[in-house]
Scaffold this active site. Structure first.
Site, PDB file in Angstrom:
ATOM      1  CD  GLU A 141      -5.332   4.784   4.618  1.00 46.13           C
ATOM      2  OE1 GLU A 141      -5.631   5.534   5.563  1.00 46.13           O
ATOM      3  OE2 GLU A 141      -6.166   4.320   3.834  1.00 46.13           O
ATOM      4  CG  ASN A 184      -8.745   7.863   4.131  1.00 45.75           C
ATOM      5  OD1 ASN A 184      -9.726   8.053   3.413  1.00 45.75           O
ATOM      6  ND2 ASN A 184      -7.934   6.842   3.959  1.00 45.75           N
ATOM      7  CD  GLU A 265     -11.730   3.417  -0.036  1.00 48.45           C
ATOM      8  OE1 GLU A 265     -10.845   4.104   0.485  1.00 48.45           O
ATOM      9  OE2 GLU A 265     -11.501   2.380  -0.694  1.00 48.45           O
ATOM     10  CG  ASP A 338      -7.542   1.033  -5.083  1.00 52.77           C
ATOM     11  OD1 ASP A 338      -6.811   2.004  -5.281  1.00 52.77           O
ATOM     12  OD2 ASP A 338      -7.866   0.630  -3.949  1.00 52.77           O
ATOM     13  CD  GLU A 366      -3.532  -0.027  -1.179  1.00 56.31           C
ATOM     14  OE1 GLU A 366      -3.429   1.132  -1.628  1.00 56.31           O
ATOM     15  OE2 GLU A 366      -4.589  -0.502  -0.745  1.00 56.31           O
TER      16      GLU A 366
HETATM   17  C1  BDP Z   1      -7.069   2.456  -1.562  1.00 52.91           C
HETATM   18  C2  BDP Z   1      -6.395   2.238  -0.251  1.00 52.91           C
HETATM   19  C3  BDP Z   1      -6.929   3.093   0.851  1.00 52.91           C
HETATM   20  C4  BDP Z   1      -7.009   4.540   0.389  1.00 52.91           C
HETATM   21  C5  BDP Z   1      -7.831   4.613  -0.870  1.00 52.91           C
HETATM   22  C6  BDP Z   1      -7.845   6.007  -1.498  1.00 52.91           C
HETATM   23  O1  BDP Z   1      -6.535   0.887   0.081  1.00 52.91           O
HETATM   24  O2  BDP Z   1      -6.086   2.953   1.963  1.00 52.91           O
HETATM   25  O3  BDP Z   1      -7.545   5.351   1.380  1.00 52.91           O
HETATM   26  O4  BDP Z   1      -7.290   3.788  -1.843  1.00 52.91           O
HETATM   27  O5  BDP Z   1      -7.153   6.178  -2.481  1.00 52.91           O
HETATM   28  O6  BDP Z   1      -6.161   2.018  -2.524  1.00 52.91           O
HETATM   29  O7  BDP Z   1      -8.544   6.874  -1.026  1.00 52.91           O
END
Ligand code: BDP
Length: 683
Positions: A141, A184, A265, A338, A366
């Protein structure tokens, strides 16, 4: 003749191979002949130290000496013994001797060996940890450097040589822990089958001082254990975790503990059962306590119902301060949203005082152009760590609020979401290696400057020729500010394309979707102005900071301009300190970002004679992509915001080369949870 040409080909192949980036910053030259001895019982770790120095140290004889020292378990001293014309590395543990050995080699590589060495070092953080967002199917990811390093299918029988190389690279910069799997988390990681695989990795990493952690799925007792629920207060659930911990520690006696993303999430968590983060974290902490393990509980939580995502982690976690067990540490992203190109620091730093808090950085890019853009992240890390929270007088930097010193915490940690993968150069972009390197060096010692770190990284990874070193260092040091300029200057944030986060999509809007996943939620552009009002007249997120930060951020006149649109909704004709209107400054900032990348290209092209062809070309190609992307960002954002401001782009600025409606049609096919592959962009 035949033999000769074969030899030439082999040599050529070797040279090419040698410059494919796979050696990272570990480009020691062999043929060393110094005398290396150790007055210490042999161990795998000591053997590694001896072997590294024997192969590569070219100076005075070295003695590794183990004895109780004043430094911590991981600290070391390097001293010259002038009388005997030799050197000593002194430490109280084997791993510290190895850290000392790597430091000595670093001094050699960077031309810092003097006749009179007297160095004492001890790391600032106890756990210096990489978080791998690697999935069990081999995808990563937010990974942009190929597939996962962990070949789960082949483990435990087939062992990739990369496992040991990975451990060595980490040890060379003092990283001492790794979370192998995605936050995740797939519950399968806790099956006996996978734990056997994890054990193999842990065994390989151990001599290099690298402790293994796992991300766990909070629902595991239910999904894996077949229990009716995963309620942390259900004794059966705690029993299941206890048995699991026992099983893990039987295989991996020095297992580090768990990283948990709960009720975030879509991940399950204690709130699914009406319980709190404290209930969840403490249950796991109790399970790990007898084995010496810790729980890293993430504060990355936000719900669509809130008026401001930036406030939520604080609101949810502050009431729990002091209620967590002493082997729980709260893992907080550097900023409140984020991993954006620039964010103010999370207000939780300094505010949570009775519970240890750790910073989570994202090394993988990212939100910073994936592995296509050259962005040296050390200035971003440094900016966060050196920000004064004013929690306790004048010197309450984020670093000090998290290293255990300010609030007297027993455990301290710092995490970076890794940017490594199966690509031959590990990180996709040769310069992205510098971000892995910088994370490790700052985790060891956050007092190092980004410039020092860039200096040592360039010397080790490329060369120390002044004609190369100085311009490339300059390029690296300005690269973070450049990306802020061409992506989101003046405090703009999260105006990325949805899902994959590559490229701009400030217009992206769906009425029935979670609004906090859409750019207009963050920029709030209208005919009056742009920006998120987080002052007293708005969401009042500023109130979460200590004075004087709250006043400074909350007052449009005093707010640092790099955070202006983060904290305020600002009129298009508002005058900035340099006399320009907000609109004009926005235009000049985007334009400046583009110009900077064009300059990076010029700088790099001049470096051709100082770099091997392979790395030269890869970086050159990536800079071309970056330059095109920067123009894409500039045109997309200016043309879109212009539809609100209705003002002309200042005439001395390069004209847009795209049309807004064309840009709005771009849809990149980059899958979110699989290994991100940037497909040819048709634009
Ligand atoms: C965000 C990402 C996602 C991650 C999430 C996290 O887009 O893919 O799972 O953070 O940190 O930045 O849990």
């Amino acid at each position: 003749m035949k033999t000769y040409s074969l030899l030439a080909i082999i040599l050529l192949c070797f040279c090419l191979h040698a410059e494919d980036g796979s050696q990272l910053w570990l480009r020691y030259e062999g043929n060393a002949n110094a005398q290396i001895t150790a007055n210490v019982k042999n161990s795998k770790t000591v053997d590694i130290a001896l072997s590294e120095l024997t192969q590569y140290w070219k100076g005075a004889p070295v003695l590794l000496e183990k004895k109780r020292t004043k430094t911590t378990d991981e600290g070391f001293t390097i001293v010259s013994d002038k009388k005997n014309n030799s050197l000593k590395i002194v430490a109280s543990t084997d791993i510290a001797l190895l850290y000392g050995a790597y430091h000595l080699l670093r001094l050699q590589q960077t031309g810092q060996v003097t006749e009179n060495l007297n160095i004492s070092q001890t790391p600032k953080y106890q756990y210096r940890i990489l978080n791998h967002w690697d999935n069990l199917d081999g995808s990563i990811e937010r990974g942009y450097a190929g597939r996962s390093l962990w070949e789960w299918e082949k483990l435990p029988n087939e062992i990739s040589p990369r496992y040991e190389q990975y451990a060595r690279a980490n040890a060379s910069i003092g990283i001492n822990a790794t979370v192998l799997n995605n936050v995740n988390a797939n519950p399968k990681i806790l099956t006996q089958e996978y734990l056997q695989k994890v054990k193999v990795l842990a065994d390989i990493f151990r001599p290099y001082g690298l402790k293994v952690f796992l991300s766990v799925n909070f629902a595991s007792p239910k999904t894996l254990g077949g229990l009716p629920d995963a309620d942390p207060l259900n004794p059966e659930v705690a029993k299941w975790w206890k048995a699991k911990a026992k099983e893990i520690y039987a295989l991996i006696p020095d297992f580090g503990g768990f990283l948990v993303k709960a009720n975030s999430e879509g991940q399950s968590g204690p709130q699914d059962y009406g319980r709190s983060h404290v209930d969840g974290a403490n249950m796991l902490a109790d399970v790990l306590k007898p084995f010496g393990g810790i729980v890293m509980w993430r504060a990355f939580v936000y719900a669509p119902s809130s008026d401001d995502r930036a406030k939520q982690a604080y609101l949810e976690f502050m009431p729990f301060d002091g209620k967590f067990r002493d082997n729980v540490i709260i893992q907080v992203k550097n900023g409140p949203i984020d991993f954006q190109p620039r964010e103010p620091v999370s207000a939780l730093f300094g505010a949570m005082q009775k519970t240890p808090v750790m910073v989570e950085f994202q090394i993988t890019q990212e939100y910073l152009g994936f592995s296509n853009h050259l962005v040296y992240l050390s200035p971003l890390f440094e900016e966060c760590l050196q920000t004064d929270t004013y929690a306790k007088g004048q010197t309450s930097t984020v670093a000090k609020t998290t290293d255990g010193s300010l609030f007297g915490h027993r455990i301290s940690a710092i995490a970076g979401v890794a940017n490594t993968g199966s690509d031959v150069n590990w990180c996709g972009h040769d310069f992205a290696q510098a971000n892995w390197y910088a994370f490790g060096r700052l985790a060891w010692n956050y007092e190092l400057t980004s410039e020092q770190i860039a200096d040592e990284w360039i010397k080790q990874t490329f060369n120390d020729k002044k004609e190369f070193l100085e311009p490339v260092k300059g390029l690296m040091l300005s690269s973070r500010e450049a990306v802020v300029d061409y992506m989101m200057p003046l405090g703009l944030h999260h105006i990325f394309a949805m899902g994959h986060h590559y490229g701009p999509e400030p217009w992206c809007y769906f009425p029935n979707m979670r609004q906090d996943w859409l750019p207009p939620y963050y920029h709030k552009a209208d005919s009056e102005g742009v920006g998120f009002d987080r002052s007293k007249t708005g969401s009042n997120a500023v109130a979460q900071y200590f004075p004087p930060l709250n006043e400074k951020y909350g007052n449009i006149e005093q707010c640092p301009e790099e955070f202006l649109l983060w904290f305020h909704h600002v009129a298009w004709d508002y005058k900035l300190k340099n006399g320009r209107t907000l609109w004009d400054e926005l235009c000049y900032s985007y334009d400046n970002g583009v110009k900077e990348v064009r300059d990076f290209q010029k700088i790099w092209d001049r470096m051709e004679n100082y770099v091997d062809a392979e790395r030269f070309e890869l970086v050159q190609t990536k800079l071309q992509i970056q330059a095109r992307d920067a123009m894409w960002w500039k045109d997309a954002c200016l043309l879109y915001f212009q539809s609100f401001s209705q003002l002309p782009i200042p005439y001395d600025i390069e004209r847009p080369v795209h049309k807004l409606d064309q840009l709005q049609k771009i849809k990149l096919s980059i899958s979110n949870h699989e290994n991100a592959i940037l497909e040819t962009i048709n634009r």
